[in-house]
Design a protein around this motif. Structure first.
Motif, short mmCIF file in Angstrom:
data_model
loop_
_atom_site.label_atom_id
_atom_site.label_comp_id
_atom_site.label_asym_id
_atom_site.label_seq_id
_atom_site.Cartn_x
_atom_site.Cartn_y
_atom_site.Cartn_z
N GLY A 108 0.81 -1.21 0.00
CA GLY A 108 0.00 0.00 0.00
C GLY A 108 0.84 1.26 0.00
O GLY A 108 0.56 2.22 -0.72
N ALA A 109 1.92 1.27 0.79
CA ALA A 109 2.79 2.44 0.85
C ALA A 109 3.53 2.64 -0.47
O ALA A 109 3.69 3.77 -0.95
CB ALA A 109 3.78 2.29 2.00
N GLY A 110 3.98 1.54 -1.08
CA GLY A 110 4.68 1.65 -2.35
C GLY A 110 3.79 2.12 -3.48
O GLY A 110 4.20 2.95 -4.31
N ILE A 111 2.55 1.60 -3.52
CA ILE A 111 1.61 2.01 -4.56
C ILE A 111 1.25 3.49 -4.39
O ILE A 111 1.09 4.22 -5.37
CB ILE A 111 0.33 1.14 -4.50
N ALA A 112 1.12 3.95 -3.15
CA ALA A 112 0.81 5.36 -2.91
C ALA A 112 1.92 6.26 -3.43
O ALA A 112 1.67 7.38 -3.87
CB ALA A 112 0.60 5.59 -1.41
N ARG A 113 3.14 5.79 -3.40
CA ARG A 113 4.28 6.59 -3.86
C ARG A 113 4.48 6.52 -5.38
O ARG A 113 4.73 7.53 -6.02
CB ARG A 113 5.57 6.12 -3.18
N ALA A 114 4.39 5.31 -5.94
CA ALA A 114 4.75 5.11 -7.34
C ALA A 114 3.56 4.97 -8.27
O ALA A 114 3.69 5.16 -9.48
CB ALA A 114 5.66 3.89 -7.48
N GLY A 115 2.40 4.59 -7.73
CA GLY A 115 1.24 4.37 -8.58
C GLY A 115 1.10 2.91 -8.97
O GLY A 115 2.10 2.18 -9.01
N PRO A 116 -0.11 2.46 -9.28
CA PRO A 116 -0.34 1.05 -9.61
C PRO A 116 0.32 0.59 -10.90
O PRO A 116 0.69 -0.57 -11.03
CB PRO A 116 -1.87 0.96 -9.71
N SER A 117 0.49 1.49 -11.88
CA SER A 117 1.07 1.08 -13.15
C SER A 117 2.53 0.66 -12.97
O SER A 117 3.01 -0.25 -13.67
CB SER A 117 0.97 2.20 -14.18
N VAL A 118 3.24 1.31 -12.06
CA VAL A 118 4.62 0.93 -11.78
C VAL A 118 4.66 -0.30 -10.87
O VAL A 118 5.42 -1.24 -11.09
CB VAL A 118 5.39 2.10 -11.13
N GLY A 119 3.80 -0.29 -9.86
CA GLY A 119 3.80 -1.39 -8.90
C GLY A 119 3.47 -2.73 -9.53
O GLY A 119 3.95 -3.77 -9.07
N ALA A 120 2.66 -2.74 -10.60
CA ALA A 120 2.24 -3.99 -11.22
C ALA A 120 3.44 -4.81 -11.70
O ALA A 120 3.41 -6.04 -11.67
CB ALA A 120 1.31 -3.71 -12.39
N PHE A 121 4.50 -4.14 -12.14
CA PHE A 121 5.66 -4.87 -12.63
C PHE A 121 6.37 -5.63 -11.52
O PHE A 121 7.00 -6.66 -11.77
CB PHE A 121 6.64 -3.92 -13.32
N PHE A 122 6.30 -5.13 -10.31
CA PHE A 122 7.03 -5.76 -9.20
C PHE A 122 6.40 -7.09 -8.80
O PHE A 122 7.09 -7.94 -8.22
CB PHE A 122 7.09 -4.81 -8.01
#
Length: 299
Positions: A244-258
């Motif tokens: 949740g903290a990472g998605i808030a910072r980078a956004g879901p489009s970036v987080g999806a790759f992780f």
């Protein structure tokens, strides 16, 4: 628009796939000691005890826990009870590498569920990416032998993991339909607690059914207790918070790759802890799945 990806944010988004890969390894290690439904119930019961003081906002009058009980009950069924139970069932007969690679095809199911049930059509680029990802999943299912695809027989674990990804896809789309109060939604612990409360009830019902059909009792030991604490604290609570903290910072489009780091971590852990050496087709499947997701995410 997604924000710049900093090293700290990348670290936050890397922690959940690492913990989720560990969850698959632990589920495989204890498969003979703890029945899958009981494992899921114990995991989320411990997580519930941890979340109660953290999400105490939910226990206040007017929080919406009872007002929106249908929503929380469905989210708890799909995200807590079904997804995790199916995953532990899959690990009874399939390997962590296969399970996490099949799960990596989840964006495909996301597109299908969104188009068929939520009125969100997929673009041509997304469809092309989905085809690549499906190719990767099929490569895992046929164990790298394409000529056997026509006569392929799925092991039960592969089928269970496909069902798990479909359940998670519905869960993810339902999250976009916000009904709870903004205060609960902004409090990650309270929002997760609302789902876990109902998810534990569903898991208890599944475990009762498991006992009714005569599954073996739990073989308690210190390693089993350590495994339960890990899957409750790590993949359930810590991973959700970091995500949740990472998605808030980078956004879901970036987080999806992780999320696609999970099969890679699972492969390394399988070799280290289970002696299950990754095969060349696992690497090719990973490339196809990631390539499909990159293609579908490009603008």
């Amino acid at each position: 628009m997604s924000k710049r990806l900093t090293p700290a944010t990348a670290a936050l988004l890397t922690v959940p796939p690492l913990l989720w890969a560990g969850n698959a390894i632990v589920g495989r290690l204890v498969r003979d000691a703890v029945p899958p439904m009981a494992l899921n119930l114990l995991r989320w019961s411990i997580a519930l005890a941890i979340l109660l003081p953290l999400g105490r906002r939910l226990l206040r009058p007017g929080s919406g826990l009872l007002l929106h009980w249908r929503r929380y009950a469905v989210l708890g069924l799909l995200g807590v009870a079904l997804y995790n139970s199916f995953q532990y069932l899959a690990l009874q007969s399939s390997t962590p590498i296969n399970v996490t690679l099949v799960a990596a095809g989840m964006p495909v199911w996301m597109l299908l569920v969104g188009a068929m049930f939520f009125g969100v059509p997929a673009s041509r680029r997304q469809i092309a990416g989905a085809v690549l990802s499906i190719g990767g999943v099929l490569l895992v299912l046929c164990r790298g032998q394409w000529e056997q695809l026509a006569a392929m027989r799925l092991v039960p674990g592969d089928v269970y993991m496909i069902l798990a990804t479909i359940a998670w896809s519905f869960y993810s789309w339902l999250l976009t339909r916000r009904q709870e109060s903004s205060a609960v939604r902004a409090d990650w612990a309270a929002f997760l607690l609302a789902q876990v409360i109902y998810g534990v009830l569903w898991s208890a019902a599944f475990t009762a059914g498991e006992w009714a059909i005569g599954r073996a009792p739990i073989a308690w030991s210190w390693p089993v207790l350590a495994a339960l604490l890990y899957v409750a604290i790590g993949p359930a609570v810590i991973a959700f918070r970091c995500w949740g903290a990472g998605i808030a910072r980078a956004g879901p489009s970036v987080g999806a790759f992780f999320t696609n780091l999970t099969p890679l971590f699972a492969a390394v852990m399988s070799a280290a802890f289970l002696g299950e050496v990754p095969q060349p087709y696992h690497a090719l499947a990973f490339v196809l799945i990631v390539g499909g997701i990159v293609l579908s995410a490009r603008r």
